[in-house]
Design a protein around this motif. Structure first.
Motif, PDB file in Angstrom:
ATOM      1  N   PRO A  97      -3.782  -3.912  -5.185  1.00 61.76           N
ATOM      2  CA  PRO A  97      -4.457  -3.613  -3.929  1.00 61.76           C
ATOM      3  C   PRO A  97      -4.216  -2.177  -3.477  1.00 61.76           C
ATOM      4  CG  PRO A  97      -2.534  -4.973  -3.541  1.00 61.76           C
ATOM      5  CD  PRO A  97      -2.696  -4.866  -5.025  1.00 61.76           C
ATOM      6  N   MET A  98      -5.277  -1.556  -2.959  1.00 59.68           N
ATOM      7  CA  MET A  98      -5.178  -0.222  -2.385  1.00 59.68           C
ATOM      8  C   MET A  98      -5.245  -0.374  -0.868  1.00 59.68           C
ATOM      9  SD  MET A  98      -7.502   3.172  -2.967  1.00 59.68           S
ATOM     10  CE  MET A  98      -8.940   2.555  -2.134  1.00 59.68           C
ATOM     11  N   PRO A  99      -4.165  -0.031  -0.159  1.00 61.68           N
ATOM     12  CA  PRO A  99      -4.160  -0.203   1.293  1.00 61.68           C
ATOM     13  C   PRO A  99      -5.184   0.713   1.966  1.00 61.68           C
ATOM     14  CG  PRO A  99      -1.962   0.333   0.472  1.00 61.68           C
ATOM     15  CD  PRO A  99      -2.911   0.486  -0.666  1.00 61.68           C
ATOM     16  N   CYS A 100      -5.956   0.136   2.861  1.00 61.21           N
ATOM     17  CA  CYS A 100      -6.956   0.868   3.637  1.00 61.21           C
ATOM     18  C   CYS A 100      -6.855   0.439   5.090  1.00 61.21           C
ATOM     19  CB  CYS A 100      -8.361   0.558   3.136  1.00 61.21           C
ATOM     20  SG  CYS A 100      -8.703   1.064   1.459  1.00 61.21           S
ATOM     21  N   VAL A 101      -7.542   1.181   5.935  1.00 60.32           N
ATOM     22  CA  VAL A 101      -7.649   0.831   7.347  1.00 60.32           C
ATOM     23  C   VAL A 101      -9.127   0.739   7.687  1.00 60.32           C
ATOM     24  CG1 VAL A 101      -7.158   1.578   9.707  1.00 60.32           C
ATOM     25  CG2 VAL A 101      -5.464   1.949   7.914  1.00 60.32           C
ATOM     26  N   VAL A 102      -9.497  -0.278   8.433  1.00 59.81           N
ATOM     27  CA  VAL A 102     -10.869  -0.438   8.888  1.00 59.81           C
ATOM     28  C   VAL A 102     -11.129   0.621   9.962  1.00 59.81           C
ATOM     29  CG1 VAL A 102     -12.489  -2.024  10.013  1.00 59.81           C
ATOM     30  CG2 VAL A 102     -10.833  -2.902   8.358  1.00 59.81           C
ATOM     31  N   ASP A 128      -6.385 -10.451  -7.880  1.00 59.39           N
ATOM     32  CA  ASP A 128      -5.295  -9.657  -7.313  1.00 59.39           C
ATOM     33  C   ASP A 128      -4.084  -9.806  -8.231  1.00 59.39           C
ATOM     34  OD1 ASP A 128      -3.069  -8.753  -5.758  1.00 59.39           O
ATOM     35  OD2 ASP A 128      -4.105  -9.286  -3.906  1.00 59.39           O
ATOM     36  N   VAL A 129      -3.464  -8.715  -8.616  1.00 66.11           N
ATOM     37  CA  VAL A 129      -2.326  -8.753  -9.544  1.00 66.11           C
ATOM     38  C   VAL A 129      -1.169  -9.577  -8.987  1.00 66.11           C
ATOM     39  CG1 VAL A 129      -1.221  -6.617  -8.760  1.00 66.11           C
ATOM     40  CG2 VAL A 129      -0.982  -7.345 -11.156  1.00 66.11           C
ATOM     41  N   ARG A 130      -1.066  -9.681  -7.665  1.00 68.35           N
ATOM     42  CA  ARG A 130       0.010 -10.472  -7.064  1.00 68.35           C
ATOM     43  C   ARG A 130      -0.146 -11.960  -7.348  1.00 68.35           C
ATOM     44  NH1 ARG A 130      -0.711  -7.657  -1.263  1.00 68.35           N
ATOM     45  NH2 ARG A 130      -2.830  -8.188  -1.879  1.00 68.35           N
ATOM     46  N   VAL A 143      -8.796  -8.002   0.408  1.00 69.57           N
ATOM     47  CA  VAL A 143      -8.091  -8.985   1.229  1.00 69.57           C
ATOM     48  C   VAL A 143      -7.845  -8.414   2.616  1.00 69.57           C
ATOM     49  CG1 VAL A 143      -5.944 -10.282   1.453  1.00 69.57           C
ATOM     50  CG2 VAL A 143      -6.935  -9.928  -0.803  1.00 69.57           C
ATOM     51  N   SER A 144      -8.087  -9.243   3.618  1.00 71.47           N
ATOM     52  CA  SER A 144      -7.650  -8.945   4.982  1.00 71.47           C
ATOM     53  C   SER A 144      -6.295  -9.624   5.142  1.00 71.47           C
ATOM     54  CB  SER A 144      -8.647  -9.501   6.005  1.00 71.47           C
ATOM     55  OG  SER A 144      -8.088  -9.438   7.298  1.00 71.47           O
ATOM     56  N   PRO A 145      -5.198  -8.876   5.037  1.00 75.01           N
ATOM     57  CA  PRO A 145      -3.878  -9.522   5.053  1.00 75.01           C
ATOM     58  C   PRO A 145      -3.549 -10.204   6.377  1.00 75.01           C
ATOM     59  CG  PRO A 145      -3.651  -7.139   5.083  1.00 75.01           C
ATOM     60  CD  PRO A 145      -5.099  -7.433   4.894  1.00 75.01           C
ATOM     61  N   ASP A 146      -4.073  -9.693   7.477  1.00 72.39           N
ATOM     62  CA  ASP A 146      -3.795 -10.310   8.772  1.00 72.39           C
ATOM     63  C   ASP A 146      -4.435 -11.690   8.886  1.00 72.39           C
ATOM     64  OD1 ASP A 146      -2.443  -7.987   9.491  1.00 72.39           O
ATOM     65  OD2 ASP A 146      -4.222  -7.107  10.433  1.00 72.39           O
ATOM     66  N   ARG A 147      -5.590 -11.860   8.268  1.00 67.59           N
ATOM     67  CA  ARG A 147      -6.311 -13.126   8.349  1.00 67.59           C
ATOM     68  C   ARG A 147      -6.132 -13.984   7.098  1.00 67.59           C
ATOM     69  NH1 ARG A 147      -8.719  -9.336  11.114  1.00 67.59           N
ATOM     70  NH2 ARG A 147      -9.607  -9.778  13.141  1.00 67.59           N
ATOM     71  N   ARG A 148      -5.509 -13.431   6.066  1.00 65.50           N
ATOM     72  CA  ARG A 148      -5.319 -14.139   4.795  1.00 65.50           C
ATOM     73  C   ARG A 148      -6.661 -14.609   4.232  1.00 65.50           C
ATOM     74  NH1 ARG A 148      -0.470 -12.324   4.754  1.00 65.50           N
ATOM     75  NH2 ARG A 148       1.302 -13.632   5.174  1.00 65.50           N
ATOM     76  N   LEU A 149      -7.648 -13.691   4.276  1.00 69.40           N
ATOM     77  CA  LEU A 149      -8.979 -13.982   3.760  1.00 69.40           C
ATOM     78  C   LEU A 149      -9.386 -12.918   2.761  1.00 69.40           C
ATOM     79  CD1 LEU A 149     -10.799 -14.920   7.085  1.00 69.40           C
ATOM     80  CD2 LEU A 149     -10.241 -16.480   5.210  1.00 69.40           C
TER      81      LEU A 149
END
Length: 123
Positions: A60-65, A45-47, A104-110
């Motif tokens: 990261p490319m933001p997506c929705v499950v 991840d570039v961050r 990455v799942s940002p809500d779970r930090r996984l």
């Protein structure tokens, strides 16, 4: 050697933050946990660029499950399950590989792999 459970939390996550102009590797290396940090031997991840070296970085490319889906440790469907993501959860895609997406799942930090057809915005 220091260890870090989650470098991702230290990375700049502010939307619209100005891009860094340079990076410097200083100090000792840290042990990286790939479950919590989107880092592989070939891609990161570039961050996390100021914390780890990788041959390639991805934004990261933001997506929705779009449906309930399992987040796996590896791209194999029978690998360890890290979490179950629910429809509507956010997912930040870093790479698409055939039937799976890594990110990455940002809500779970996984960080892990999900079925790519469970994400919107993946073409």
């Amino acid at each position: 050697m220091k260890s870090s459970d989650n470098l991702w939390e230290k990375a700049s996550l502010a939307p619209g933050a100005p891009p860094r102009k340079s990076f410097a590797l200083t100090g000792h290396s840290v042990a990286i946990d790939p479950r919590h940090n989107a880092v592989r031997p070939d891609l990161a991840d570039v961050r996390l660029a100021e914390y780890v070296f990788a041959p390639h970085y991805a934004a990261p490319m933001p997506c929705v499950v779009t449906r309930d889906v399992v987040l796996h440790l590896t791209s194999s469907a029978d690998s360890a399950v890290l979490a179950e993501l629910q429809a509507g959860d956010a997912f930040e895609c870093l790479e698409v590989l055939r039937e799976v997406a890594w990110g990455v799942s940002p809500d779970r930090r996984l960080a892990g792999y999900v079925d790519r057809d469970a994400l919107d915005q993946i073409k």
